[in-house]
Design an enzyme around this catalytic site. Sequence first.
Site, PDB file in Angstrom:
ATOM      1  N   ASP A  13       0.891  -1.171   0.000  1.00  0.00           N
ATOM      2  CA  ASP A  13       0.000   0.000   0.000  1.00  0.00           C
ATOM      3  C   ASP A  13       0.924   1.215   0.000  1.00  0.00           C
ATOM      4  O   ASP A  13       1.446   1.601   1.039  1.00  0.00           O
ATOM      5  CB  ASP A  13      -0.885  -0.066   1.255  1.00  0.00           C
ATOM      6  N   LYS A  75       3.369  11.082  -4.000  1.00  0.00           N
ATOM      7  CA  LYS A  75       2.256  10.433  -4.709  1.00  0.00           C
ATOM      8  C   LYS A  75       1.321  11.464  -5.346  1.00  0.00           C
ATOM      9  O   LYS A  75       0.711  11.193  -6.377  1.00  0.00           O
ATOM     10  CB  LYS A  75       1.487   9.566  -3.714  1.00  0.00           C
ATOM     11  N   GLU A 152      -7.007   0.610  -4.514  1.00  0.00           N
ATOM     12  CA  GLU A 152      -7.022   0.520  -3.054  1.00  0.00           C
ATOM     13  C   GLU A 152      -8.370   0.051  -2.496  1.00  0.00           C
ATOM     14  O   GLU A 152      -8.404  -0.835  -1.637  1.00  0.00           O
ATOM     15  CB  GLU A 152      -6.608   1.869  -2.444  1.00  0.00           C
ATOM     16  N   ASP A 184     -12.447   5.729   1.901  1.00  0.00           N
ATOM     17  CA  ASP A 184     -11.014   5.734   2.242  1.00  0.00           C
ATOM     18  C   ASP A 184     -10.514   7.169   2.307  1.00  0.00           C
ATOM     19  O   ASP A 184     -10.311   7.818   1.287  1.00  0.00           O
ATOM     20  CB  ASP A 184     -10.244   4.928   1.193  1.00  0.00           C
TER      21      ASP A 184
HETATM   22  P1  ADP Z   1      -2.361   7.487   3.035  1.00  0.00           P
HETATM   23  O1  ADP Z   1      -2.716   6.099   2.650  1.00  0.00           O
HETATM   24  O2  ADP Z   1      -3.144   8.510   2.293  1.00  0.00           O
HETATM   25  O3  ADP Z   1      -0.930   7.800   3.037  1.00  0.00           O
HETATM   26  P2  ADP Z   1      -3.206   6.731   5.701  1.00  0.00           P
HETATM   27  O4  ADP Z   1      -4.401   5.948   5.374  1.00  0.00           O
HETATM   28  O5  ADP Z   1      -2.078   6.025   6.304  1.00  0.00           O
HETATM   29  O6  ADP Z   1      -2.781   7.663   4.542  1.00  0.00           O
HETATM   30  O7  ADP Z   1      -3.669   7.896   6.674  1.00  0.00           O
HETATM   31  C1  ADP Z   1      -2.781   8.839   7.109  1.00  0.00           C
HETATM   32  C2  ADP Z   1      -3.562   9.969   7.666  1.00  0.00           C
HETATM   33  O8  ADP Z   1      -4.359   9.507   8.739  1.00  0.00           O
HETATM   34  C3  ADP Z   1      -2.661  11.054   8.203  1.00  0.00           C
HETATM   35  O9  ADP Z   1      -3.155  12.312   7.773  1.00  0.00           O
HETATM   36  C4  ADP Z   1      -2.814  10.907   9.698  1.00  0.00           C
HETATM   37  O10 ADP Z   1      -2.655  12.137  10.358  1.00  0.00           O
HETATM   38  C5  ADP Z   1      -4.229  10.399   9.810  1.00  0.00           C
HETATM   39  N1  ADP Z   1      -4.474   9.661  11.047  1.00  0.00           N
HETATM   40  C6  ADP Z   1      -3.868   8.532  11.480  1.00  0.00           C
HETATM   41  N2  ADP Z   1      -4.336   8.176  12.664  1.00  0.00           N
HETATM   42  C7  ADP Z   1      -5.277   9.086  13.012  1.00  0.00           C
HETATM   43  C8  ADP Z   1      -6.127   9.277  14.129  1.00  0.00           C
HETATM   44  N3  ADP Z   1      -6.096   8.444  15.166  1.00  0.00           N
HETATM   45  N4  ADP Z   1      -6.967  10.345  14.128  1.00  0.00           N
HETATM   46  C9  ADP Z   1      -6.998  11.204  13.093  1.00  0.00           C
HETATM   47  N5  ADP Z   1      -6.227  11.085  12.016  1.00  0.00           N
HETATM   48  C10 ADP Z   1      -5.370  10.041  11.973  1.00  0.00           C
HETATM   49 MG    MG Z   2      -4.098   4.837   1.875  1.00  0.00          MG
END
Ligand code: ADP
Ligand code: MG
Length: 519
Positions: A13, A75, A152, A184
């Site tokens: 991912d 990305k 995804e 998502d």
């Molecule tokens: P991506 O796949 O787009 O890189 P993720 O699905 O890993 O992202 O999500 C990352 C985002 O989720 C970040 O902006 C992070 O700040 C937010 N995030 C992670 N945990 C929490 C939480 N407990 N509460 C609010 N936001 C969160």
């Molecule tokens: Mg993601």
Amino acid sequence: MGQSGKTNFIGIDLGTTFSAMAFIDSFGRPSTIPNSNGNNTTPSVVLFGADGIIVGEEAVQAATMEADRVAECAKRDMGSRHFRKSLGGKQLPPEVISSYILKKLKADAERRLGPISHAVITVPAYFDEKRRQATVNAGRLAGLEVLDILNEPTAAAIAYGFHRGFLKHGNHDAEKPIRVLVYDLGGGTFDVTLMEIKGDHFRTLATDGDVKLGGRDWDEKLVNLIAERFIREHREDPRQNQESLYDLYRAAETAKRTLTEREQALVVMSHVGTRFKTTINRADFEGATAALLNRTRITTEIVLQQSKLTWNDVDRVLLVGGSSRMPMVERMLKEVTGKDPDRSVSPDDAVAQGAALYAELMIQKRGLGTAHNQFSVTNVNSHSLGIIGIKPDTGRRMNRVVIPKNSPLPAMAKMNFTTHRPDQRSVLVTVVEGESEDPEACTPVGQFMVRDLPPGLPAKWPVQIVYQYSENGCLKVNAMVAGQQQGASTEFVRDNSLSDDDLMAWGQRLKSSNDYFAV
Ligand code: ADP
Ligand code: MG
């Protein structure tokens, strides 16, 4: 680990802000692979430091010191020629930056599993062909054979299907179809997809999204909120200083996570020696970000409309992506759909685990092994494919959609056109991707010419255009002029943002020296 002696593969991912990976254990179960620090997700951050290239948590920590050498959210720029910011004075293609993230993930996986050769990498369903190809190239640059690119939300639905026992042998058509909405909200992208799971078959019904909306935008609103309070007290804008800005983002992100758990968060940050404390409560935060949440709500409603279903037809709402943890998301979705969102699969692991399950299936398809879990996937195209024609009444160029978005793949469509002028001797076929009538608002895919039309044809002579779009993103276009034996046809493969020559050159450069970026 059950993969020894076989082709070793992982599911990746590759996220805008965080990436994750998973493998299939000897019992056929998907399992998340922790990184070298023991965490399930790795920040998609690359530091092109003076002393070398660092990826992940260490890069985040060092970032404040060397802000002009940090690449974040590469990305978001996938498919463009260059990353938006120069790094240590160098312009880099986004896929090169992403390849370092993939290399790090591969290396961390190898510490646990031994050499990894193959991978499935996921992308937002909304990614166009150019961005998908750039993702494949990033994988190749990292030394991975990319088995396939997977959407995804489809990956998340597959992981969910696995955990619900839908992928067991003999489960074909066993149950009535269930429809799943995958919401998502990650760090930098937002995707919403309606999927149908029928037995072991996964079908995308409709998908939409926003490649520039994610948790980072929530952070930015908080950064502004904190900065305004700082200015009120100290008459100075901490956002003007790059180091302070980094510290602000760090503080904002921490506060945001706290606000997921609690009603209040204490923010502590510093700006050129001035320490500053302020308390943010959940209502402040939700007020400042209501418009962002509303954008996701509108997209969610559009997807339902496009599928021509009602919320009564939807069985489950899956929450994916770290930002879906925010209480405001769950509340809004419950209000819109009338259902309690499902949290049975972790929003951090679902996509990587679905990718690993799909990778095993692709390994089987290539005759390199057998898959524990059998299932099939039908995708749709996420962008319309059209042709540029001339509007008869105005003489203006316009895009006519030939294969509308959300068509199940493979897709085939015919459309009839006519020539424009009397005695027209050739027809130029311009293929574009996009929904708009305005050619300028669409992405060019390619062009070809049908030549040698016989002289003296009257205007408005019929021309038939046929589009055939395969599952792997290959578009065949055929043009036939009435009364002509032979037409013309061309194949467009996903338009590369890096040419093969460029890719080879980057591959060599990345292989030969890791300190290429040191000045
Ligand atoms: P991506 O796949 O787009 O890189 P993720 O699905 O890993 O992202 O999500 C990352 C985002 O989720 C970040 O902006 C992070 O700040 C937010 N995030 C992670 N945990 C929490 C939480 N407990 N509460 C609010 N936001 C969160
Ligand atoms: Mg993601």
